[in-house]
Design a protein around this motif. Sequence first.
Motif, PDB file in Angstrom:
ATOM      1  N   ASP A 212       0.858  -1.189   0.000  1.00 29.99           N
ATOM      2  CA  ASP A 212       0.000   0.000   0.000  1.00 29.99           C
ATOM      3  C   ASP A 212       0.890   1.234   0.000  1.00 29.99           C
ATOM      4  O   ASP A 212       1.945   1.265   0.640  1.00 29.99           O
ATOM      5  N   SER A 213       0.460   2.237  -0.727  1.00 26.14           N
ATOM      6  CA  SER A 213       1.279   3.430  -0.928  1.00 26.14           C
ATOM      7  C   SER A 213       0.384   4.613  -1.224  1.00 26.14           C
ATOM      8  O   SER A 213      -0.855   4.522  -1.200  1.00 26.14           O
ATOM      9  N   SER A 214       1.025   5.723  -1.493  1.00 24.36           N
ATOM     10  CA  SER A 214       0.303   6.906  -1.946  1.00 24.36           C
ATOM     11  C   SER A 214       0.012   6.765  -3.432  1.00 24.36           C
ATOM     12  O   SER A 214       0.345   5.770  -4.062  1.00 24.36           O
TER      13      SER A 214
ATOM     14  N   ARG B  44      -5.072   6.304   0.372  1.00 19.11           N
ATOM     15  CA  ARG B  44      -4.215   5.137   0.200  1.00 19.11           C
ATOM     16  C   ARG B  44      -4.497   4.501  -1.148  1.00 19.11           C
ATOM     17  O   ARG B  44      -5.604   4.601  -1.676  1.00 19.11           O
TER      18      ARG B  44
END
Length: 396
Positions: A231-233, A253
């Motif tokens: 998970d990331s921006s 997210r």
Amino acid sequence: MSTEAEQTHIPRVPPPRPAHPPHTAPPPRPAAPPGTAAKAAPPVDPDTPILGVPLRTPRANPGPGAGISRPRPTGLPPRPATARPAAPAAPPNPAPPVAPAPRGPQPGGFGPWRRPDPAPAHDPYDPYDPYDSTGPRDSTGARGTAGRRGPGRVAAAAACLVLGLGLLGGAAAGSWLTGDSGPRPAAADGYARARTAWHSVPVDDLFPRTLRGHGPGGADRTWTRIAVAPDSSCGGAFDPLLAKALSPVGCKRLLRATYTDATSTSVTTVGLLVAKAGPGAMRGLSERFDTEGLDERADLMPRPYAAKGTAAADFGDAQRASWRIKVLTDAPAVVYAVTGFADGRKVTAPQPAGEATRRGATTAPAQAGLGHDARGIADEIERAFHRALAKTEARR
């Protein structure tokens, strides 16, 4: 002759009788001795009223000297009274029947019910008048108070009405001043829980290992998960114009995974953008994508997740052949999918999934079924996301 004898033979002159003697009651009749019946009816006084009308019986002309009576010698027994014949009773004069007063015309449309004739002011045998709002009478004829509305009840009803109108007006004014025509607080609470649900959702629930769908001609199609991105921006996940178009809802997210078909000839990256916005902003973005066709522009495409050591290792921007973007309105999320060839060939004319899945399409993405891959996988992940949210709500 002595003086006493002279007084006996001197006649006495009675006073003159008035023309109309005063009405006097007859003398009381002596009670009959016990055991004897009455012999004759009492004399009838000609002046006694019959049926409330005084009797005027004409008298015979007594002639001259009638007004002078001879004195009766003393010591003689009283003269027996002679009963005068009773005048025949006049038959009662029956009053002619009074015709009822003519009634006015009844109001139109009154139907079979008719208003009764006006009742007397006080009728103890009429305990209830359906046209009298004061209610039924009691045993004394007085009206009861069951049907009356006191001033307190009327004032309370008026106060409730004013209060209700004030509350409605205040709510409408507040909505107009704030410009908030969105859903109720319950929907906003659901959005808040959905933003954090991904923390507790297992990866296999959000991105199942295997997905099933349909390819060209309705043929069964199976996709297998080959990679899951941390998970990331949202930085670098979209083309610049697409990132600008999604900016109104924000990005809390970004969750991504990559699938391949059973023959490993196509690869597809699917993503779930968890937005920061509320229901109103999500609806506005969805309407904009629909009205402006932003989901069909080739310069607004998501970028793939090329996991090393997998069939998607050579899946870059040049290999993108078809895509699908869907803005959800029942949850703060944007679901998208982008597909291409696994052998790394370049695609010069990418085509949105809606066009690549039309019947009779002859482009390379349509012939290879890449449009079906993008649409099918995106739809399956959307359903998995809703199932995960439902499980989260059930555990609360």
